[in-house]
Design an enzyme around this catalytic site. Structure first.
Site, PDB file in Angstrom:
ATOM      1  N   GLU A 209      13.941 -16.413 -56.366  1.00 52.45           N
ATOM      2  CA  GLU A 209      13.816 -15.438 -55.283  1.00 52.45           C
ATOM      3  C   GLU A 209      14.928 -15.562 -54.249  1.00 52.45           C
ATOM      4  OE1 GLU A 209       9.772 -15.695 -53.941  1.00 52.45           O
ATOM      5  OE2 GLU A 209       9.024 -14.770 -55.779  1.00 52.45           O
ATOM      6  N   LYS A 343       0.752  -6.676 -54.446  1.00 58.51           N
ATOM      7  CA  LYS A 343       1.719  -6.612 -55.539  1.00 58.51           C
ATOM      8  C   LYS A 343       1.268  -5.507 -56.495  1.00 58.51           C
ATOM      9  CE  LYS A 343       2.990 -11.543 -55.505  1.00 58.51           C
ATOM     10  NZ  LYS A 343       2.841 -12.828 -56.228  1.00 58.51           N
TER      11      LYS A 343
END
EC number: 4.2.1.11
Length: 443
Positions: A209, A343
């Protein structure tokens, strides 16, 4: 003009080099909406199912040609001639076609890609940005706010191969007055942290990330380094910058001993002991948000954590709730956590994602729109965060274009909205008023 004439699926590559699904929805008149589905590596057991080929002769078994085939055949045939403006109907057709509770037939990766591509096509028909279209189908037309980012600057856990147990160490630029300033602050701290790591002879390699992934003596050592980077950037801990963590505790929970094992601490913790460990961290560092502090099925442990910290800081359920209304409602009923990570690929369609956001807001739970560790150049979550006024966004670090693409989209949206670009900043964090008044002055 809103009639769907073609739906196309294809296999593309995500930020980790693995295949993922991209879909296109073609409308009468030449309009095309395109979107892709992200993929996680620390996956909650209750997430909607992502269909993979499991054919080891290609992409190490991670291919998605089955999901693509579902788009090009079953989904495409079922959506031809349908009205793209009717998002709820489009999504329901695919959900019914799949016929399973967790989308294991067609795959959440196939359904979501088409769902988002359809929304993009519909927004183009109306000649409006995606975030405005989302606000309209969310029944909140014209209501927007820019999200406060959770900026990941040190990676651990399954997002890299270092010795840190906690998966994400993040900063929140609570002193920022705009998303553009928040991004600037995050960038400066990120680069100063890199310089500090280099000076100390530590690795400046990055994880999935975009955060640095050094080997550290302990989890607490990450906070020490971040504090140093904040000060070098001439910002004030507590006033300008606060911390957030994603424990992803399910990943270091040991079923055999029913305990949490931290390799960096070389110690086992019961649920109660780990709650106390987290509580101590919040007393030593300005942590205003903890995500997945316990195993996804440790409801009793989460209840303890909420009793200790739930009226002080933001407690976020990711694997705990998996963007699923059933589990969110259960958590609300039991008074567990106070915030939810959103999400879209955990639930598998835009309509269902919006439903969960509405439920969370109705019951006072904060909503944080989130990326996955396996991302693409798709920036839909930036528009989703603004169009639903979700308040916070978690989209990685200040490196890797799959992460910065989302930040850049937010900059453009803020510029486009001009004086209507509302940025609440610090006020978006659950319980920040209580914590700020009593604790932040100590840092």
């Amino acid at each position: 003009m809103s009639k769907i004439i073609k739906v196309i699926g294809r296999e593309i590559i995500d930020s980790r080099g693995y295949p993922t699904v991209e879909a296109e929805v073609h409308l009468l008149g030449g309009i095309i909406g395109r979107a892709s589905s992200p993929s996680g590596i620390s996956i909650g057991s209750r997430e909607a199912h992502e269909v993979r080929d499991r054919d080891n002769s290609r992409f190490l078994g991670e291919g998605v040609t089955k999901a693509v085939k579902s788009i090009n055949n079953k989904i495409s045939k079922s959506l031809i001639s349908k009205n793209a403006q009717k998002q709820k109907d489009i999504d329901q057709i695919m959900i019914n076609l799949d016929g399973t509770k967790n989308k294991s037939n067609l795959g959440a990766n196939a359904i979501l890609a088409v769902s988002l591509a359809n929304a993009k096509a519909a927004s183009k028909i109306k000649n409006i940005p995606l975030y405005k279209h989302i606000s309209e189908i969310n029944n909140t037309p014209g209501i927007f706010s820019m999200p406060l980012p959770m900026i990941n600057i040190i990676n651990g856990g399954k997002h890299t191969n270092n010795n840190i147990d906690i998966q994400e160490f993040m900063i929140q630029p609570i002193g920022a007055k705009s998303i553009k300033q928040a991004i600037q602050m995050g960038s400066e701290i990120f680069h100063n942290l890199g310089k500090i790591l280099n000076e100390k002879g530590m690795s400046t390699s990055i994880g999935d990330e975009g955060g640095y992934s050094p080997n550290l003596k302990s989890n607490s050592n990450a906070f020490v380094l971040i504090k140093e980077a904040v000060k070098r950037s001439k910002y004030h801990i507590g006033r300008d910058i606060t911390f957030a963590i994603d424990c992803a505790a399910s990943e270091f929970f040991e079923e055999s001993t029913q305990s949490y094992y931290l390799k960096s601490e070389n110690n086992f913790f019961s649920s109660y002991e780990f709650v106390l460990f987290l509580k101590k961290l919040t007393e030593e560092y300005p942590i205003l948000s903890i995500e997945d502090g316990l195993h996804e099925n440790d409801w009793e442990g989460f209840s303890m954590l909420t009793n200790y910290l739930g009226n002080k800081i933001q407690l976020v359920g990711d694997d705990l709730f998996t963007t699923n209304p059933k589990f969110l409602k259960y958590g609300i009923k039991k008074g567990i956590a106070n915030s939810i990570l959103i999400k879209p690929n955990q639930i598998g369609s835009l309509t269902e994602t919006l439903e969960v956001i509405k439920i969370a807001k109705k019951y006072g739970y904060a909503t944080i729109i989130s990326h996955r560790s396996g991302e693409t150049e798709d920036v839909t979550i930036a528009d989703l965060s603004v169009g639903t006024s979700s308040g916070q966004i978690k989209t990685g670090s200040m490196s890797r274009s799959d992460r910065t693409a989302k930040y850049n989209r937010l900059i453009r949206i803020e510029e486009e909205l001009g004086s209507n670009a509302i940025f609440h900043g610090k006020m978006e964090i659950k319980n920040q008023f209580i914590y700020s008044n009593n604790n932040l002055k100590n840092f």
